[in-house]
Design an enzyme around this catalytic site. Sequence first.
Site, short mmCIF file in Angstrom:
data_model
loop_
_atom_site.label_atom_id
_atom_site.label_comp_id
_atom_site.label_asym_id
_atom_site.label_seq_id
_atom_site.Cartn_x
_atom_site.Cartn_y
_atom_site.Cartn_z
N ASP A 8 0.89 -1.16 0.00
CA ASP A 8 0.00 0.00 0.00
C ASP A 8 0.93 1.22 0.00
O ASP A 8 1.54 1.54 1.01
CB ASP A 8 -0.88 -0.05 1.26
CG ASP A 8 -1.70 1.22 1.46
OD1 ASP A 8 -1.62 2.13 0.62
OD2 ASP A 8 -2.43 1.29 2.47
N LYS A 69 2.71 11.46 -3.56
CA LYS A 69 1.67 10.78 -4.33
C LYS A 69 0.76 11.79 -5.02
O LYS A 69 0.18 11.50 -6.06
CB LYS A 69 0.87 9.90 -3.36
CG LYS A 69 -0.07 8.91 -4.02
CD LYS A 69 -0.55 7.93 -2.97
CE LYS A 69 -1.69 7.07 -3.45
NZ LYS A 69 -2.13 6.14 -2.41
N ASP A 190 -13.09 4.99 1.73
CA ASP A 190 -11.66 5.14 2.01
C ASP A 190 -11.28 6.61 2.05
O ASP A 190 -11.19 7.26 1.01
CB ASP A 190 -10.88 4.40 0.90
CG ASP A 190 -9.36 4.48 1.10
OD1 ASP A 190 -8.90 5.23 1.98
OD2 ASP A 190 -8.65 3.78 0.37
#
Length: 606
Positions: A8, A69, A190
């Site tokens: 992850d 990210k 999420d």
Amino acid sequence: MSLILGIDLGTTNSLAAYMTPAGPVVVRDASGNALVPSVVAFGEGGVTVGAAARAHAVENPLATIYSVKRLMGKGLADVGGDLKYLAYPVVAGRGGMACVKVAGREITPQELSAAVLREVKARSEAAIGAEIRQAVITVPAYFDDSQRQATRDAGRIAGLEVRRIVNEPTAAALAYGLGRKGDSTIAVYDLGGGTFDISILRISGGVFQVLATDGDTHLGGDDLDMELIELIASEIRDRLGRDMAFPPATRQAMRNFAEAAKIRLSSQDQARIEIDLGAAGRLERTITREEFEARAAKWVDHTIEHCRSALAGAGLTADRIDQVVMVGGCTRIPLVSRRVGEFFARVPYTAINPDEVVAMGAAVQAGILAGVQRDTLLLDVIPLSLGIETLGGAMGKLIMRNSTVPCQASETFTTYAAGQTSVDIHVLQGERELARDCRSLGRFQLRGIPPMPAGAPRISVTFLIDANGILNVSARELRSGREAGVQITPAHGLTSGEVDAMVKESYTHAIADLTEHRLIDLRNEAGRILAAIDKAVAEVGAVMSPAQRAAMDEAVGDLKAKMEGGDPDALYAAMKAANEAAMPLTQMQMDQVLQKTVMGRKIDEV
Ligand code: AMP
């Protein structure tokens, strides 16, 4: 079969898990920590990654790279809104690609993510006791093609063959649904540090089918931190002046305070903040949960809107959802679980640690690929429609969002000029009607079309979305049967040549590391030789002729110089030369030793 690691790769933290016959196991260090902060710091002592790097953030804000990210696979123009979260400089690299400027260098987000992946890989290898070469890496469901490719490239740069890119919510569903009997429809909510995803899945007889996915790549805990930073900043400005600008180190310190307060407010009714304002004294402030919730509500409301649209995409209503699986650190916020619970009219499922559920699911997918987990099948979907720019700047959709992957579509093109041998095609991803409002994935040039009258060639182009959600293109001219060459220029990604160069560079570094290691060994050895020569000179130096002595002194001087230098081959040669020049001494010492031995033996024999 070698082990495939499930990773992850998070905005804030990264972690890994692997599949065992007993189920997925999260990789932990000796103190039980699973999370590696996704932070890379460039300091005098070199590059550090993880918790050590995060500890640098306040002292060294311009050289501590976090939330990378947010930059993956993007152009500088696309990251405008994200820049306010980042204390370090982001610049336009080749082709406008968003790059980080650090230590006088432009570094791509792929290389920075690779540094995080390398750390995760090394920790996993230490924990598992085996070399790892393959991985499944998760991405937000909403990542477009460029972001997925950037993630895959980061894996390659880190020395990992990325066997599959899996959507984070789908991974969470795999972890949740593993071994559960019966049919059910679940929602995976999420909310992480930087992104929000909602996915609706049906689990039936071991088949996981994603029905719809929705979300926002710019919504997460960082926005909530930002709310608290603004609160603190405005109070500091009230005190110190409206137009006060905060230097990077202060902004970073405020970020840390804000995040700590947000986390505290998940378990307590209030959080106290104390900031040293130098000459202006201290800012002491208690933030209550209500105050935080009032500011956080609009962000949580946005997530609920996405839940609504995901349900619409799946053709379901909220009451048809059997379970809501919560993923991401921000789902620990009481306001979040309350709102989600109200919307789906059920208590969200939180039995699996929301920080670890995605990595566990990645391990399950790794197990499926490795053939360890045989009774599970994953049918994922493409999150955004894929199309091409048509005349007049419109977006012509070829593959609709929420289509199950892998999937493909073909389109036939022709030429508009006689003898034309190439055609330009602009590939887009997104839901908007106009090309300029969609994401440009890149331009494809079809080459090698045989010269024919205008409009005569029939070039069939096939767009294939593979199981990773990544686009592959092939083309054929139907009249001649010739394959047309497809050259892809990624809009904001790396060409495969660039990735190869980065992989090579990491090998070069490996070679540099090896050289360094060899130098250390050789210097130690050279030190021993010099000490031995000194000792021999003291003991038997008189045996040497002046010429021999001069030659030896010169060789010793050269060896000392080469020990200071960085060339291991030159050092080795100087060691050999010094040894040879000292040969008369060595010879004499050996003779003496022999003599003593012989004498000793004689004495023994007496
Ligand atoms: P993730 O991307 O899933 O690692 O989530 C990271 C985000 O969750 C960051 O914004 C964290 O500040 C936030 N977070 C972690 N733990 C908590 C908590 N107990 N309460 C509120 N937010 C949290």
